[in-house]
Scaffold this active site. Structure first.
Site, PDB file in Angstrom:
ATOM      1  N   SER A 146      -1.591  -3.266   9.795  1.00  0.00           N
ATOM      2  CA  SER A 146      -0.231  -2.940   9.104  1.00  0.00           C
ATOM      3  C   SER A 146       0.126  -3.983   8.040  1.00  0.00           C
ATOM      4  CB  SER A 146       0.669  -2.484  10.129  1.00  0.00           C
ATOM      5  OG  SER A 146       1.778  -2.084   9.700  1.00  0.00           O
ATOM      6  N   ASP A 194       8.260  -1.030   4.246  1.00  0.00           N
ATOM      7  CA  ASP A 194       9.552  -1.708   5.383  1.00  0.00           C
ATOM      8  C   ASP A 194      10.718  -1.999   4.833  1.00  0.00           C
ATOM      9  OD1 ASP A 194       7.379  -1.852   7.427  1.00  0.00           O
ATOM     10  OD2 ASP A 194       6.558  -3.813   6.981  1.00  0.00           O
ATOM     11  N   HIS A 236       0.658   2.704   5.305  1.00  0.00           N
ATOM     12  CA  HIS A 236       1.084   3.827   6.162  1.00  0.00           C
ATOM     13  C   HIS A 236       1.278   5.013   5.087  1.00  0.00           C
ATOM     14  CE1 HIS A 236       1.491   1.411   9.538  1.00  0.00           C
ATOM     15  NE2 HIS A 236       2.273   0.630   8.924  1.00  0.00           N
TER      16      HIS A 236
END
Length: 195
Positions: free
Chosen positions: A122, A137, A159
């Site tokens: 990630s 994020d 993601h």
């Protein structure tokens, strides 16, 4: 020198435990010659708990884990590392931690020149690229630069999701996860304190 990278989208796949979905890849990647892996838990606030999670999982795979946040000299820890694993969490917090501990250049050198295997999950995958400009994020802290470690000559968004209403992917779009709520609260506290 041939770079050895294992860049994983996430640490937890729906319905499985921490790194369970990729544990066979981890074992093949680090192999039998690597005995100790340096873990970088900078992406989460509770570095001790995060290290325990990684340490427990890697022990089941036959590896000991040293955490960079427990080292008296983070640069020396990178210089001695047999393998490196940078875990997920908040990419901004992670990159700031890497810059604060002055290990960005040393990780790059160890991986690209010495051939030390690097695993990112990630946010750890995000920082393996040129920059963190494609992260999803929240910017809860600001690193001195958005330039990352640069192990690959492109950016990755681990993601990114094509719209799929039946997806059970844990991350990216959709309702906030508890960890993301915590990050939002931290950001609000920081904004309130700086006013």
């Amino acid at each position: 020198m041939k770079r050895r990278l294992l860049l994983v989208s996430n640490s937890t796949l729906h319905g499985s435990g921490y790194l369970e979905h990729c544990q066979q890849h981890i074992s093949r990647f680090f192999g039998k010659d690597i005995k100790r892996v340096l873990f970088v838990p900078y992406a989460l606030h509770d570095r001790d708990a995060y290290t325990k999670t990684a340490r427990d999982k890697f022990k089941t795979l036959g590896y000991e884990v040293d955490s960079i946040h427990e080292a008296s000299d983070p640069i020396d820890a990178v210089q001695r590392a047999e393998g490196i694993f940078i875990g997920g969490g908040n990419t901004f917090r992670l990159l700031k931690g890497l810059y604060d501990s002055k290990v960005v250049t040393e990780i790059r050198r160890r991986v690209l020149e010495d051939g030390v295997p690097y695993m990112g999950s990630s946010a750890g995958t995000n920082v393996a690229t040129i920059s963190i400009n494609t992260t999803n994020d929240m910017p809860i802290v600001y690193p001195p630069s958005f330039y990352a470690i640069g192990l690959v000559p492109f950016n990755i968004n681990p993601h990114y999701l094509d719209p799929d209403p039946s997806s059970r992917h844990m991350g990216g779009e959709g309702p906030l996860l508890p960890e993301e709520v915590t990050q939002h609260v931290e950001l609000w506290k920081l904004q309130w304190l700086t006013k």
